[in-house]
Design an enzyme around this catalytic site. Structure first.
Site, PDB file in Angstrom:
ATOM      1  N   GLU A 154       7.655  10.183   7.563  1.00  0.00           N
ATOM      2  CA  GLU A 154       8.801  11.119   7.561  1.00  0.00           C
ATOM      3  C   GLU A 154       8.594  12.359   8.434  1.00  0.00           C
ATOM      4  O   GLU A 154       8.863  13.476   8.004  1.00  0.00           O
ATOM      5  CB  GLU A 154       9.124  11.544   6.121  1.00  0.00           C
ATOM      6  CG  GLU A 154       9.466  10.374   5.230  1.00  0.00           C
ATOM      7  CD  GLU A 154       9.900  10.789   3.818  1.00  0.00           C
ATOM      8  OE1 GLU A 154       9.854  11.993   3.493  1.00  0.00           O
ATOM      9  OE2 GLU A 154      10.299   9.903   3.050  1.00  0.00           O
ATOM     10  N   ASN A 198       6.225   5.502   9.453  1.00  0.00           N
ATOM     11  CA  ASN A 198       7.180   5.130   8.398  1.00  0.00           C
ATOM     12  C   ASN A 198       8.220   6.242   8.227  1.00  0.00           C
ATOM     13  O   ASN A 198       7.866   7.423   8.193  1.00  0.00           O
ATOM     14  CB  ASN A 198       6.383   4.964   7.089  1.00  0.00           C
ATOM     15  CG  ASN A 198       7.153   4.310   5.965  1.00  0.00           C
ATOM     16  OD1 ASN A 198       7.721   3.234   6.147  1.00  0.00           O
ATOM     17  ND2 ASN A 198       7.188   4.944   4.796  1.00  0.00           N
ATOM     18  N   HIS A 214      15.891   2.920   1.990  1.00  0.00           N
ATOM     19  CA  HIS A 214      16.530   3.406   0.758  1.00  0.00           C
ATOM     20  C   HIS A 214      18.023   3.428   1.055  1.00  0.00           C
ATOM     21  O   HIS A 214      18.513   4.340   1.716  1.00  0.00           O
ATOM     22  CB  HIS A 214      16.013   4.803   0.395  1.00  0.00           C
ATOM     23  CG  HIS A 214      14.561   4.829   0.050  1.00  0.00           C
ATOM     24  ND1 HIS A 214      14.062   4.157  -1.063  1.00  0.00           N
ATOM     25  CD2 HIS A 214      13.502   5.425   0.638  1.00  0.00           C
ATOM     26  CE1 HIS A 214      12.750   4.361  -1.120  1.00  0.00           C
ATOM     27  NE2 HIS A 214      12.382   5.108  -0.103  1.00  0.00           N
ATOM     28  N   GLU A 234      10.208   0.322   1.692  1.00  0.00           N
ATOM     29  CA  GLU A 234      10.534   0.958   0.404  1.00  0.00           C
ATOM     30  C   GLU A 234      11.936   0.547  -0.040  1.00  0.00           C
ATOM     31  O   GLU A 234      12.699   1.364  -0.573  1.00  0.00           O
ATOM     32  CB  GLU A 234      10.432   2.487   0.517  1.00  0.00           C
ATOM     33  CG  GLU A 234       9.080   2.970   0.996  1.00  0.00           C
ATOM     34  CD  GLU A 234       8.947   4.490   1.066  1.00  0.00           C
ATOM     35  OE1 GLU A 234       9.767   5.216   0.464  1.00  0.00           O
ATOM     36  OE2 GLU A 234       8.005   4.949   1.730  1.00  0.00           O
ATOM     37  N   ASP A 258      15.285  -0.260  -1.543  1.00  0.00           N
ATOM     38  CA  ASP A 258      16.076  -0.220  -2.778  1.00  0.00           C
ATOM     39  C   ASP A 258      17.527   0.033  -2.378  1.00  0.00           C
ATOM     40  O   ASP A 258      17.784   0.649  -1.350  1.00  0.00           O
ATOM     41  CB  ASP A 258      15.544   0.773  -3.827  1.00  0.00           C
ATOM     42  CG  ASP A 258      15.315   2.184  -3.336  1.00  0.00           C
ATOM     43  OD1 ASP A 258      15.831   2.554  -2.258  1.00  0.00           O
ATOM     44  OD2 ASP A 258      14.625   2.949  -4.037  1.00  0.00           O
TER      45      ASP A 258
HETATM   46  C1  XIL Z   1       8.483   8.796  -4.357  1.00  0.00           C
HETATM   47  C2  XIL Z   1       7.984   8.180  -5.657  1.00  0.00           C
HETATM   48  O1  XIL Z   1       8.693   7.001  -5.889  1.00  0.00           O
HETATM   49  C3  XIL Z   1       8.176   9.157  -6.793  1.00  0.00           C
HETATM   50  O2  XIL Z   1       7.534   8.667  -7.969  1.00  0.00           O
HETATM   51  C4  XIL Z   1       7.593  10.519  -6.435  1.00  0.00           C
HETATM   52  O3  XIL Z   1       7.909  11.441  -7.466  1.00  0.00           O
HETATM   53  C5  XIL Z   1       8.136  11.021  -5.113  1.00  0.00           C
HETATM   54  O4  XIL Z   1       7.889  10.042  -4.115  1.00  0.00           O
HETATM   55  N1  XIL Z   1       9.766   8.191   0.535  1.00  0.00           N
HETATM   56  C6  XIL Z   1       8.438   7.852   0.398  1.00  0.00           C
HETATM   57  C7  XIL Z   1       7.869   7.622  -0.967  1.00  0.00           C
HETATM   58  O5  XIL Z   1       7.769   7.649   1.414  1.00  0.00           O
HETATM   59  O6  XIL Z   1       6.512   8.012  -1.033  1.00  0.00           O
HETATM   60  C8  XIL Z   1       8.666   8.319  -2.007  1.00  0.00           C
HETATM   61  O7  XIL Z   1       8.148   7.934  -3.295  1.00  0.00           O
HETATM   62  C9  XIL Z   1      10.133   7.995  -1.883  1.00  0.00           C
HETATM   63  C10 XIL Z   1      10.667   8.457  -0.564  1.00  0.00           C
END
Ligand code: XIL
Length: 298
Positions: free
Chosen positions: A127, A169, A205, A232, A234
């Site tokens: 990020e 990422n 996401h 990641e 979802d």
């Molecule tokens: C999130 C986790 O799922 C949570 O449990 C935590 O509180 C915050 O981080 N991008 C990412 C992940 O790269 O590491 C994040 O994970 C979600 C967004």
């Protein structure tokens, strides 16, 4: 069949899940994990705040729980994440300039060395780009150490673990837009100058619609000579969640260098997106239509 076994049959791909060490004792959770998935990512346990709670003093217990459990079952491990502006330990939040740069590179070296041989792919930097519509680097203390902090991190990671695939990422990079264009330009530049980068992770996401150029975007990165992974995944429930999961899976399969998919949790009740019910299993561990759509696509 299962998600992991089906993905493996599709060109040796993996299908993974983000895992929380604190949930491994839940038998419903661990049964689904062991049955369906062949890769894991620690949801929080391998981040900077978890692994280096005080300067140059490391804490791998909870990460090891996830990593060793996965490896003993023949699963892959994605390492997440060496450097990120969020979830930095308090002591590192208090640093800037050359002190922060040295601490960050020491972190990369020590953690990647510790996990050498165990991690299939590392999110070396997470990020680092902003959502300003102009493709700027995100303003952060790491960025203020100099624009070359990302390549310095990749070089340190390569030196520490020459066999791990090294990924950049990010989120909101799933379609062609100003942010993904900026990541694309960085990766092209790294490849041109020999900065070691092997893969790009798309967090994915997602809300209730999929960018129309999702697959084309993955393909243009792959064409730079890197693997691409959905890291990641979802998807908000409420639109056509199952259809979107199917489409995302098919897009990855259509890109030869899309080597795997990771969903960010197992059951809806495990998700960080409270109320979105964005995963493949409901709170009781039952398969949702989204699960069937993914398995049918694989
Ligand atoms: C999130 C986790 O799922 C949570 O449990 C935590 O509180 C915050 O981080 N991008 C990412 C992940 O790269 O590491 C994040 O994970 C979600 C967004």
């Amino acid at each position: 069949s299962t998600l992991g076994a089906s993905a493996a049959e599709r060109g040796g791909r993996y299908f993974g899940a983000a895992v929380a060490a604190g949930r491994l004792g839940d038998p419903t959770y661990s049964a689904i994990l062991d049955r369906e998935f062949n890769s894991v990512t620690a949801e929080n346990e391998m981040k900077w705040d978890a692994t280096e709670p005080s300067p140059n003093s490391f804490s791998y217990g909870r990460g090891d729980q996830i990593v060793n459990r996965a490896l003993s079952r023949g699963m892959k491990v994605r390492g997440h994440a060496l450097l990120w502006h969020a979830q930095m330990p308090g002591w590192a939040q208090g640093l800037s300039g050359s002190a922060l740069r040295s601490a960050a590179l020491n972190h990369v070296t020590k953690v990647a060395t510790y996990y050498r041989g165990k991690v299939y792919a590392w999110d070396v930097v997470n990020e680092a780009f902003a959502d300003d519509g102009r493709g700027s680097r995100r303003d952060s203390s790491l960025q203020r150490t100099g624009n070359d902090w990302i390549e310095a991190a990749f070089r340190a990671a390569r030196a520490a673990d020459p066999n791990a695939r090294l990924c950049y990422n990010d989120y909101n990079t799933d379609g062609v837009n100003a942010k993904s264009n900026a990541v694309y330009a960085m990766v092209r530049d790294f490849k041109a100058r020999g900065v070691p980068i092997d893969c790009v992770g798309f967090q994915a996401h997602l809300g209730t619609s999929l960018p129309g150029d999702f697959q084309a975007n993955l393909q243009r990165f792959a064409d730079l000579g890197v693997d691409v992974q959905l890291t990641e995944l979802d998807i908000q429930q409420g639109g056509n969640q199952a259809a979107m999961y199917g489409a995302v899976t098919r897009a990855c399969l259509a890109v030869a260098r899309c080597t795997g998919i990771t969903v960010w949790g197992i059951r809806d009740t495990d998700s960080w997106r409270t109320g979105a019910n964005p995963l493949l299993f409901d709170g009781n561990g039952n398969k949702k239509p989204a699960y069937t759509a993914v398995l049918d696509a694989l």
